[in-house]
Each structure stands twice: as C-alpha cells, then as structure tokens.
Design a protein around this motif. Structure first.
Motif, PDB file in Angstrom:
ATOM      1  N   UNK A  35      21.943  -4.951 -18.508  1.00 29.83           N
ATOM      2  CA  UNK A  35      23.064  -4.959 -19.460  1.00 29.83           C
ATOM      3  C   UNK A  35      22.658  -5.549 -20.795  1.00 29.83           C
ATOM      4  N   UNK A  36      23.221  -5.018 -21.837  1.00 29.08           N
ATOM      5  CA  UNK A  36      23.127  -5.644 -23.151  1.00 29.08           C
ATOM      6  C   UNK A  36      23.787  -7.013 -23.069  1.00 29.08           C
ATOM      7  N   UNK A  37      23.258  -7.970 -23.778  1.00 28.04           N
ATOM      8  CA  UNK A  37      23.845  -9.307 -23.870  1.00 28.04           C
ATOM      9  C   UNK A  37      24.949  -9.273 -24.935  1.00 28.04           C
ATOM     10  N   UNK A  38      26.244  -9.456 -24.557  1.00 27.08           N
ATOM     11  CA  UNK A  38      27.327  -9.350 -25.528  1.00 27.08           C
ATOM     12  C   UNK A  38      27.790 -10.692 -26.099  1.00 27.08           C
ATOM     13  N   UNK A  39      26.939 -11.725 -26.014  1.00 27.17           N
ATOM     14  CA  UNK A  39      27.407 -13.042 -26.462  1.00 27.17           C
ATOM     15  C   UNK A  39      27.703 -13.077 -27.956  1.00 27.17           C
ATOM     16  N   UNK A  40      27.140 -12.127 -28.732  1.00 30.88           N
ATOM     17  CA  UNK A  40      27.429 -12.050 -30.167  1.00 30.88           C
ATOM     18  C   UNK A  40      28.594 -11.131 -30.475  1.00 30.88           C
ATOM     19  N   UNK A  41      29.181 -10.538 -29.446  1.00 32.84           N
ATOM     20  CA  UNK A  41      30.213  -9.517 -29.605  1.00 32.84           C
ATOM     21  C   UNK A  41      31.598 -10.157 -29.507  1.00 32.84           C
ATOM     22  N   UNK A  42      32.322 -10.194 -30.624  1.00 36.06           N
ATOM     23  CA  UNK A  42      33.604 -10.891 -30.635  1.00 36.06           C
ATOM     24  C   UNK A  42      34.613 -10.280 -29.679  1.00 36.06           C
ATOM     25  N   UNK A  43      34.574  -8.964 -29.483  1.00 33.15           N
ATOM     26  CA  UNK A  43      35.577  -8.346 -28.618  1.00 33.15           C
ATOM     27  C   UNK A  43      35.351  -8.708 -27.148  1.00 33.15           C
ATOM     28  N   UNK A  44      34.076  -8.869 -26.744  1.00 32.47           N
ATOM     29  CA  UNK A  44      33.788  -9.317 -25.382  1.00 32.47           C
ATOM     30  C   UNK A  44      34.224 -10.776 -25.203  1.00 32.47           C
ATOM     31  N   UNK A  45      33.922 -11.598 -26.192  1.00 31.90           N
ATOM     32  CA  UNK A  45      34.347 -13.003 -26.149  1.00 31.90           C
ATOM     33  C   UNK A  45      35.863 -13.104 -26.102  1.00 31.90           C
TER      34      UNK A  45
END
Length: 427
Positions: free
Chosen positions: A195-205
C-alpha cells in the motif's frame, strides 16, 4: 491549485467592498441591450470539460433564447489567482466554479450569494441530492455554493496483480491494522509494496479522525490534538517498518496529486488513496484491472463530499438568472447526459442513475457502485474547511515526509504540523 496567501487576502479584502455595495442596489436587474441577458461563467478544467460545458450552456440558451453566455476557462494552476482578481474588480463572473479549499474563504468575505432562499422556494432544487451533499455547501448557515458532483474517499487497488498472486482483495470495512497486515502479506506475495503510505494525505487522516471521534475542524479551529497527529504518524511508521509500504522516495512521488504519479499507476504499490471519482482516469493510465473500496475502518466516517461547486456572485446584476442556470445544469436530464461525470458523480441521484445506465466504462461503473454502496452508510457531512485549509494540507505533507524520511521522529513531526496548522487557520 493554491493561491498565494498574501495575494488572496489582499484581493479578497478589496472584493468585500464591491459585493456589498452592489448587493445594496436591490434585486435582479436582468435588463440588457436588446432584451438579452449575458451571463459570465468561469471555471477550471481541460478542453474536454470546456467542450461539454459549452454544449450544456448552448442547450440552456436553446430553451431560454434571451440568455447567452460569455465563458472563460483555464487550467487548474493559477485559477484561484485569476478568480481573486476578478472578484476584486468590475469583471467578476456571475457564475464561477469553486471547491472546498476556498468556499469558506469566499463566503465569509461576502463574495458568494446566499442560495438558501432559492433552495427554500424551489428555484434551486436539491430534493434529488443526498442531504449531506448539498449541506456541504453551507458556510455560517448560508448556502454558499451548489455541490455539482459527489465524491468520497476511495482505496484503489491492483486487482490483476493480486489475483495473479492468489491474494485476497481489500474489502470495505477492514480495520486499519488489518489493511496494513494485508498489505504486508500481499507485498511479500507479489514483490510489490502492498500500500501507498497515506500519512501525508489529509483526506485519509480526516477519515481516521472521524472514526476516532474527532473532526479535522471544529468551525474555524482544528478538531484534533498534537497527540492525534503523533498516533497517525506512528501508525504509518509501523507500516513502513513492516515493509507494507514503499520506501520514502517512492512515497514522495506518490504524494503528488498528478494521476500519473499514483503508486497504483506506476506499479510501485498495490494501492493508492484517492478520490473515488478519479478511478476512471487512473484506470486509463494502467493496463492492469483496478478495483476500488472505501477507506479502512467504519465507512460511516466517510461522507458525500462535493467534488466542486458552482457559486453565484453576490454583487452580480443577474443573480436570479444565474441561479436558474446552475439549477438547469444540475437537474435537467439532457444537460446531465451531456456533462456526465466530468465534475464528479452527478449530485442529482436520478441523473446519476441515468449516467450509470448508459456508461460503458467499467471503471466508471465501479466508481458509481462504490458511491451508491456508501450512500447508505455515509455519516453527516463535516463543516466546510475554513480559511487556511490549503496551507494546512501543505504543512501535513511537509511534516509527514519529514517522518517518512526519518529526519524527524513522529513526535517531532506531529509537533511541527500541529503548530503550523494552528497558525494557518488562525492567521
């Protein structure tokens, strides 16, 4: 698509005077030379969107010969700089496209007309819209824009490679921990990070926060703490340590919003974290078959998000006519057939059903199917992001990448982001 902060503030402050002065002149003045009303219309997008939009406006004129249009469009970059300039001068468009990065900013400066009275009178018909969708255009109890497409978060995965390796496909409702465990196992089997790391993705957060009883924003303030950010960053540090994600340099590539940079497109991960309506464009960029599910955790944390809005200029002379146009574009079956899903899944559910029945694009069908599935589970819409939201998104990427490259610990990266985010929304 972010406008420089100082430019936006200065121009929008100037714009405050003009709309208020014009709005005090009374109701619509639809008188124009020769009995015609010319409406100005401004949007961003490519040539395909321009062609479809013009066709829909031509259809409107064919049914309302006294109304014509002066249209202007441009690519995403620089659009909000131009819109700020237009709303600060005498050439402001009667109708303009906007998104949730800027809707609150323009609404609180009295640039957008309050559409509530039109909705209440039926002149702006939202009865076929999901309630949470049209409400996502409300700012300070005023309807600042008509949601012109529905969207929600979608986890896109490489179905071809997973099935070839006889791996289980991700499912809506799996926990975040289960997703990371799945990604680790699938990555081992396929030799591609799971999986892509979504820690920089505001919508996932944002989804993760809602599942933990928090919000991204409470009004014009942050709805989370520094500790929440740290837990989020630590979750994905664990995933990186477990080799469930790509390396930091690949994650950096995937943090770009360009479709062609998504890791599921480049083949550098088995999933990407995107907006569900991007699925067709992503599919066009890979020969492998893709699938899409909701983000991990309770899907009721997701909501019907407006992909974009049409707003009416508060200082315009033809507001009634402008409202009638956006009502037509959203609710007329012929217009819906022309516009399709270019701006997201149609807000009008009847139009959406019509489009779904006629599309032959499997990726589009999958995107619509996910949205229809989640429509039954969506939670209430959050408030529209306040001013400073674009800066907050930028700062999240900056801090998350510091953690990804291990130049800062999750604790220090969280501290950096939380401080910068507080300054962004209060500045």
């Amino acid at each position: 698509m972010t406008a420089p902060r100082m430019l936006l503030r200065g121009l929008m402050a100037a714009a405050l005077v003009l709309p208020l002065a014009l709005a005090g002149c009374g109701g619509d003045d639809d008188s124009s030379a020769g009995g015609k009303t010319e409406l100005t219309f401004f949007w961003w997008g490519g040539e395909a969107r321009a062609k479809l939009t013009q066709q829909a406006l031509d259809l409107y004129t064919s049914k309302h010969p006294d109304v014509t249009f002066k249209t202007t469009w441009q690519a995403n970059q620089g659009y909000f700089d131009k819109l700020a300039t237009l709303t600060a001068g005498s050439d402001a468009p009667d109708i303009f496209q906007i998104d949730d990065n800027y809707l609150a900013e323009y609404a609180t400066r009295n640039v957008t007309e309050d559409l509530t009275k039109y909705k209440d009178s039926g002149k702006l018909d939202v009865t076929k819209f999901p309630e949470s969708l049209w409400k996502y255009g409300v700012v300070n109890d005023k309807l600042a824009g008509l949601a012109f497409g529905e969207n929600t978060q979608g986890l896109v995965f490489n179905k071809t490679k997973l099935e070839a390796a006889k791996q289980e496909l991700p499912k809506t409702g799996m926990s975040w921990g289960d997703l990371i465990t799945w990604a680790q196992k699938a990555g081992t089997a396929t030799k591609i990070p799971g999986t892509m790391d979504p820690s920089a993705d505001y919508k996932a957060f944002w989804v993760w926060l809602r599942q933990n009883g928090k919000q991204f924003y409470n009004g014009s303030q942050l709805g989370f703490t520094k500790d929440d950010v740290q837990k989020w960053f630590e979750l994905w540090k664990g995933a990186r340590d477990a080799k469930a994600t790509p390396t930091a340099d690949v994650i950096h590539e995937g943090n770009a919003t360009d479709i062609t940079k998504q890791t599921v497109v480049t083949g550098k991960a088995l999933t990407s974290w995107v907006w569900a309506n991007q699925m067709p464009d992503i599919q066009k960029n890979t020969k492998d078959e893709l699938g899409v599910v909701a983000y991990p955790g309770d899907p009721s944390a997701q909501w019907a998000r407006a992909s974009m809005y049409f707003s009416v200029y508060r200082g315009g002379k033809h507001k009634d006519a402008a409202v009638d146009v956006i009502n037509f574009l959203a609710n007329d079956p012929e217009a819906g057939k022309i516009l399709g899903t270019d701006r997201g899944l149609p807000s009008n559910l009847d139009i959406r059903t019509q489009v779904a029945a006629t599309t032959t694009d499997p990726a589009m069908k999958a995107s619509i199917a996910l949205e229809d599935e989640l429509l039954k589970k969506f939670g209430p819409s959050p408030s529209v992001p306040p001013k400073g939201h674009s800066k907050v998104k930028t700062e999240l990427i900056k801090a998350a990448e510091a953690a990804q490259f291990a130049t800062l610990t999750p604790d220090k990266a969280a501290e950096q982001f939380f401080s910068a985010a507080q300054a962004a929304v209060s500045g």
